[in-house]
Scaffold this motif. Structure first.
Motif, PDB file in Angstrom:
ATOM      1  N   SER A 149       0.825  -1.202   0.000  1.00 55.94           N
ATOM      2  CA  SER A 149       0.000   0.000   0.000  1.00 55.94           C
ATOM      3  C   SER A 149       0.861   1.255   0.000  1.00 55.94           C
ATOM      4  O   SER A 149       1.967   1.265   0.528  1.00 55.94           O
ATOM      5  CB  SER A 149      -0.921   0.007   1.223  1.00 55.94           C
ATOM      6  OG  SER A 149      -1.871  -1.031   1.129  1.00 55.94           O
ATOM      7  N   GLN A 202      -3.901  -3.926  -4.131  1.00 56.41           N
ATOM      8  CA  GLN A 202      -5.115  -4.345  -3.421  1.00 56.41           C
ATOM      9  C   GLN A 202      -5.991  -3.166  -2.994  1.00 56.41           C
ATOM     10  O   GLN A 202      -7.033  -3.365  -2.366  1.00 56.41           O
ATOM     11  CB  GLN A 202      -4.729  -5.149  -2.169  1.00 56.41           C
ATOM     12  CG  GLN A 202      -3.786  -6.309  -2.438  1.00 56.41           C
ATOM     13  CD  GLN A 202      -4.356  -7.316  -3.415  1.00 56.41           C
ATOM     14  OE1 GLN A 202      -5.548  -7.627  -3.366  1.00 56.41           O
ATOM     15  NE2 GLN A 202      -3.525  -7.823  -4.299  1.00 56.41           N
ATOM     16  N   ASP A 203      -5.567  -1.958  -3.331  1.00 58.03           N
ATOM     17  CA  ASP A 203      -6.256  -0.761  -2.834  1.00 58.03           C
ATOM     18  C   ASP A 203      -7.207  -0.188  -3.883  1.00 58.03           C
ATOM     19  O   ASP A 203      -6.787   0.111  -5.010  1.00 58.03           O
ATOM     20  CB  ASP A 203      -5.242   0.303  -2.430  1.00 58.03           C
ATOM     21  CG  ASP A 203      -4.321  -0.156  -1.305  1.00 58.03           C
ATOM     22  OD1 ASP A 203      -4.707  -1.107  -0.593  1.00 58.03           O
ATOM     23  OD2 ASP A 203      -3.236   0.430  -1.148  1.00 58.03           O
ATOM     24  N   ASP A 204      -8.477  -0.006  -3.504  1.00 56.58           N
ATOM     25  CA  ASP A 204      -9.454   0.569  -4.438  1.00 56.58           C
ATOM     26  C   ASP A 204      -9.035   1.954  -4.923  1.00 56.58           C
ATOM     27  O   ASP A 204      -9.290   2.317  -6.070  1.00 56.58           O
ATOM     28  CB  ASP A 204     -10.831   0.658  -3.770  1.00 56.58           C
ATOM     29  CG  ASP A 204     -11.476  -0.707  -3.588  1.00 56.58           C
ATOM     30  OD1 ASP A 204     -11.043  -1.666  -4.262  1.00 56.58           O
ATOM     31  OD2 ASP A 204     -12.403  -0.821  -2.768  1.00 56.58           O
TER      32      ASP A 204
END
Length: 342
Positions: A149, A202-204
């Motif tokens: 992230s 994995q981050d919108d």
């Protein structure tokens, strides 16, 4: 779940598709399954100017492809004729989906954009280069995700107003590097090329960054109009791990592991890490498990990192980025990039 029409391929590794002739499946992953292999997708613009976008060079970095799918859903028309390269489709499809950078036994294709272009992956990279040379676009964006992230940022070998303007469609962070890995941004095309790291895979928010950045890049009449203030970070290094070392991520030292890195190390992306901040722990070999890649060959790990009392910390303020908690990526590529900062 197929395409209404597929243009006969003229490249051995790629299928060539026109966006207005695609019957789009219901989901982005079904679209990926319909592609099956590398594809070049052409979207007709309002003008005959030409721009290019490269996506999925790494199969575990989906934001660029998801943005492309959304643009196709919306029947978006860019200002210029736009060519999308969707490259590592088989790796992206491998179960459980978007897990692998490259298929097992295959090379990381974003390390293959340099001679001798050997093997299947090298040949595919050379096809991308040759197509782009013939296409002669006015700009190229290479869209990626980081494995951990963090905020969006850009990377380029060149520090010109045009390169910074391209980056500004996506992010305010601009990393100027001279590290040579065989990446597509290192190819001396006759137009600016910038790599965009849209954020964590994995981050919108990373998918939103890629989509909104692409719409800005593709809508602008003058693509080299700067959209926001740019902050330049110069000449990063890589902290690499020797293959023989064992690695774990945990809250405390793991018995038997050569290196244990704190599980929350991703939180240090783009912050300032100070001497005394504990990054993890090492065994008796201490810093011998690491090496530096990048800016100055022959630099010592000890110049930037310390292992007193077997605690891994830094010797001066450093800004980290592209920190990963994926053991396979940390071992095969690097644990993190960093620059000196005040």
């Amino acid at each position: 779940m197929g395409f209404a029409h597929i243009v006969t391929p003229t490249l051995p590794g790629f299928q060539l598709l026109n966006a207005d002739e695609i019957s789009l499946p219901a989901t982005s992953f079904q679209f990926l399954q319909a592609l099956q292999g590398p594809a070049i997708i052409r979207i007709k613009g309002k003008t005959r100017q030409r721009r290019a976008v490269i996506t999925l060079l790494h199969g575990n970095e989906p934001s660029g492809f998801l943005a492309l799918y959304k643009l196709l859903q919306e029947k978006f028309q860019p200002f210029a004729d736009t060519t999308f390269f969707v490259v590592s489709v088989p790796a992206a499809l491998e179960a459980p989906g978007y897990r692998y950078r490259a298929l097992p036994q295959h090379k990381d294709i974003n390390r293959c954009f340099k001679p001798p272009y050997s093997g299947e992956d090298g040949h595919l990279a050379k096809q991308v280069i040759d197509y782009l040379v013939d296409l002669a676009p006015e700009a190229i964006i290479d869209l990626h995700n980081t494995s951990g992230s963090g905020p969006a940022f850009s990377v380029s070998r060149r520090l010109t107003a045009k390169h910074q303007a391209l980056a500004s469609h996506f992010t305010r962070w601009f990393i100027h590097t001279d590290i040579e890995l065989g990446a597509v941004m290192e190819v001396p095309f006759c137009c600016p090329v910038v790599t965009i790291e849209a954020g964590g895979a994995q981050d919108d928010i990373a998918h939103i960054n890629a989509y909104e950045g692409l719409k800005s890049y593709l809508s602008e009449e003058n693509v080299f109009t700067q959209r926001q203030h740019i902050e330049v970070l110069g000449q990063p290094r890589r902290l690499e791990i020797h293959k023989e070392a064992s690695l774990a991520f945990a809250e405390r030292p793991v018995f038997g592991a050569s290196i244990t890195i704190r599980q929350d190390i991703e939180q240090r992306n783009f912050g300032t890490t100070q001497p005394g901040d504990i990054l993890g722990w090492v065994d008796h070999a201490k810093l011998e498990h690491f090496r530096l890649g990048g800016h100055q060959r022959g630099e010592l790990v000890e110049h930037y990192f310390s292992a007193d009392n077997n605690q891994l910390t830094v010797t001066k303020p450093l800004k980290f980025f592209m920190v990963t908690t994926r053991i396979d990526i940390a071992k095969s590529d690097c644990l993190l990039y960093f620059i000196e900062t005040d």
